[in-house]
Design an enzyme around this catalytic site. Structure first.
Site, short mmCIF file in Angstrom:
data_model
loop_
_atom_site.label_atom_id
_atom_site.label_comp_id
_atom_site.label_asym_id
_atom_site.label_seq_id
_atom_site.Cartn_x
_atom_site.Cartn_y
_atom_site.Cartn_z
N ASP A 305 45.27 41.94 57.16
CA ASP A 305 44.10 42.69 57.56
C ASP A 305 43.17 42.43 56.46
O ASP A 305 42.91 43.05 55.56
CB ASP A 305 43.99 44.00 57.93
CG ASP A 305 44.84 44.94 56.87
OD1 ASP A 305 45.87 44.52 56.01
OD2 ASP A 305 44.64 46.02 56.85
N GLU A 489 46.68 43.50 43.16
CA GLU A 489 47.00 43.49 44.58
C GLU A 489 47.26 42.04 44.88
O GLU A 489 48.24 41.72 45.68
CB GLU A 489 46.26 44.18 45.42
CG GLU A 489 46.61 44.33 46.78
CD GLU A 489 45.57 44.81 47.81
OE1 GLU A 489 45.65 45.02 49.00
OE2 GLU A 489 44.38 45.09 47.29
#
Length: 540
Positions: A305, A489
């Site tokens: 996403d 991340e």
């Protein structure tokens, strides 16, 4: 013969079965904040009281919803009312944690192993007025804004915990996911009430596989009931589907085969990205907002996403059509789940069930290799359900059939050649070739996809390419760590060796799956008998 005793026995058995079934039925899901205190929630999000919309979704009210809304109604007509003050007085809002500063001179491995306790949470009990859901055992969170456990992230975190010899933590986290399957009938995206309407890529069977390397077949026997529940969740609605039809996460393809897609039970803006989704839907007045919301949510279930994978027009998020796409990674994961169910059933003495799941796995494998293989281009691709054709772009998801051993040797070689030509960069493996500003597109590379590539290519003896990707990514992680003292991340892998960008929120530090994959790659690529502490120890 008097049939009454037999009928009475059958009735008793039926009643006992119903009682057991009722006891095992998933618990009623708690409602998310956007439903519990809807008008207040919407006003806070519309005014952008917090920079990150997830902040208020994670806030804990000091009163039950009815009392809270009544208090808010009264407060609004009082002199001096201000929304920020009301929220500050009536909610506990999550605060940003203190950044973790590693000791000077600490190696990459030592830094990650020192992070495990920092990222570990225990929430056996929670305030029921908030969105956080309890879990019976401790778990590792990704870090940053992600203060809860996430489903598919956790598999890659578990790889690192296993590398660190923390097998009790591995077992605890697998137990938590099994508990969620028992409690809710599915593993939610994360342990928040607003994530319960969707799951994430189904990695539970891979977690059981990992634990079985330490515990043996007992792991398969222990989690067989939950593996069945996971499969039933993804296949719900399959019965009675006609060719070309879909129901929730199941699609009956035109040739009669069953495959799966991503979905979400709700068709409203995401709780944690409420105004973002309103804005996205407003850019496409020719589409029903509910369908845009559903596709955004399904994109969130995919874990990607967001990405050009799901977009009809790569530069326009409003063109998202996730629910009209049959993804190659999802179906490869479900193939693995069915193979694992067959194995778990065999070791549990359930031979007929084992044969049935093996049959389902073989049928899915044939469908993947027929419908999700692009013979002309020579790689695996998602399938556009509306057009009945493969999606044209190569993405890192094409490597899942290698990782989970769906491909034959020719398909593996051709996929490897395409990946080498289009996705490999100086810093590792690109996610896609499209640079759209979405975080699951170029120039970003994500740790889980590096592991899928390395392990998958090695399974088909594409060792040189596997090593090239793994070493390059480790060097990227090492460069950022040496410069900034942290793992992040996602990473830019086009040669600039920095933290990744794009998407809906700033780059997050931590970071669970980057930590796990880095340790796993250090172990995998290190010379035999050697312990690699940093990327420089691995060599070329």
């Amino acid at each position: 013969m008097n049939s009454r005793p037999r009928l009475a026995g059958l009735l008793l058995a039926s009643l006992l079965y119903s009682a057991v079934a009722a006891a095992q039925a998933p618990a009623q899901a708690p409602q998310p904040p956007d439903l519990q205190w809807q008008p207040l929630f919407q006003q806070v999000q519309r005014t952008h009281l917090f920079k990150d919309q997830k902040t208020f979704a994670d806030a804990v009210p000091h009163q039950d919803p009815d009392a809270l809304l009544a208090e808010w109604t009264r407060a609004q007509v009082q002199p001096g009312y201000a929304l920020p003050a009301f929220v500050a007085d009536h909610f506990t809002v999550p605060a940003e944690g203190t950044p973790f500063v590693p000791p000077a001179g600490e190696t990459l491995r030592a830094h990650i192993e020192g992070l495990w306790p920092v990222l570990t949470r225990s929430t056996e009990t929670v305030d029921p007025r908030g969105s956080l859901l309890p879990l019976p055992k401790p778990y590792v969170v990704p870090g940053g804004r992600f203060r809860e456990v996430y489903y598919w992230d956790s598999y890659f975190t578990l790889l690192g915990l296993a590398s660190s010899g923390r097998w009790q933590q591995v077992r605890d986290m697998v137990d938590n996911f099994a508990w969620q399957l028992d409690q809710y009938g599915r593993i939610p995206n994360g342990n928040r009430s607003y994530y319960l309407s969707r799951s994430q890529p189904p990695f539970f069977s891979l977690m059981v596989d990992l634990l079985a390397t330490h515990e043996g077949d007992e792991a398969y026997r222990r989690y067989l009931p939950q593996l069945r529940t996971e499969h039933a969740f993804w296949m719900r609605g399959a019965e009675g589907l006609t060719p070309g039809a879909a129901s929730e996460r199941v699609v009956r393809m035109n040739d009669g085969s069953l495959l799966n897609r991503y979905w979400d039970a709700r068709a409203v803006p995401r709780t944690e990205s409420w105004t973002d989704d309103l804005a996205t839907a407003a850019t496409v007045p020719d589409r029903a907002p509910s369908q845009v919301y559903r596709d955004l949510r399904a994109g969130a279930e995919s874990g990607w996403d967001f990405s050009s994978r799901w977009l009809m027009h790569p530069a326009e998020l409003g063109s998202i059509h996730t629910t009209e796409i049959v993804p190659v990674d999802l179906n490869s994961l479900l193939f693995h789940l069915e193979v694992t169910l067959a194995r778990a059933s065999r070791v549990s003495g359930e031979r007929a069930e084992a044969r049935d799941f093996q049959r389902q796995a073989e049928q899915r494998k044939r469908a993947i290799n027929t419908l999700l293989w692009d013979e002309r281009q020579g790689w695996y691709a998602d399938r556009d359900m509306e057009r009945g054709t493969p999606r044209p772009a190569l993405t890192a998801a094409a490597l899942f059939p290698l990782w989970l051993q769906v491909a034959d040797s020719t398909q593996a070689r051709r996929t490897a050649d395409a990946v080498q030509a289009q996705l490999v960069r100086a810093g590792g493996l690109l996610t896609t070739t499209e640079n759209t500003g979405q975080q699951w597109d170029a120039p970003n590379g994500w740790a889980p996809l590096q592991w899928v590539a390395v392990d998958g290519l090695q399974r088909y003896r594409q060792d040189a390419l596997a090593r090239q990707i793994g070493v390059r990514f480790l060097r990227t992680v090492q460069t950022v760590y040496d410069r900034e003292g942290k793992l992040v991340e996602k990473y830019v892998v086009d040669g600039s060796a920095g933290g990744g960008g794009g998407g809906e929120y700033p780059l997050q530090d931590g970071f669970g799956w980057s930590n796990g994959v880095t340790l796993a790659l250090l172990d995998r690529l290190c010379a035999e008998g050697k312990r690699c502490e940093s990327a420089g120890d691995v060599g070329e």
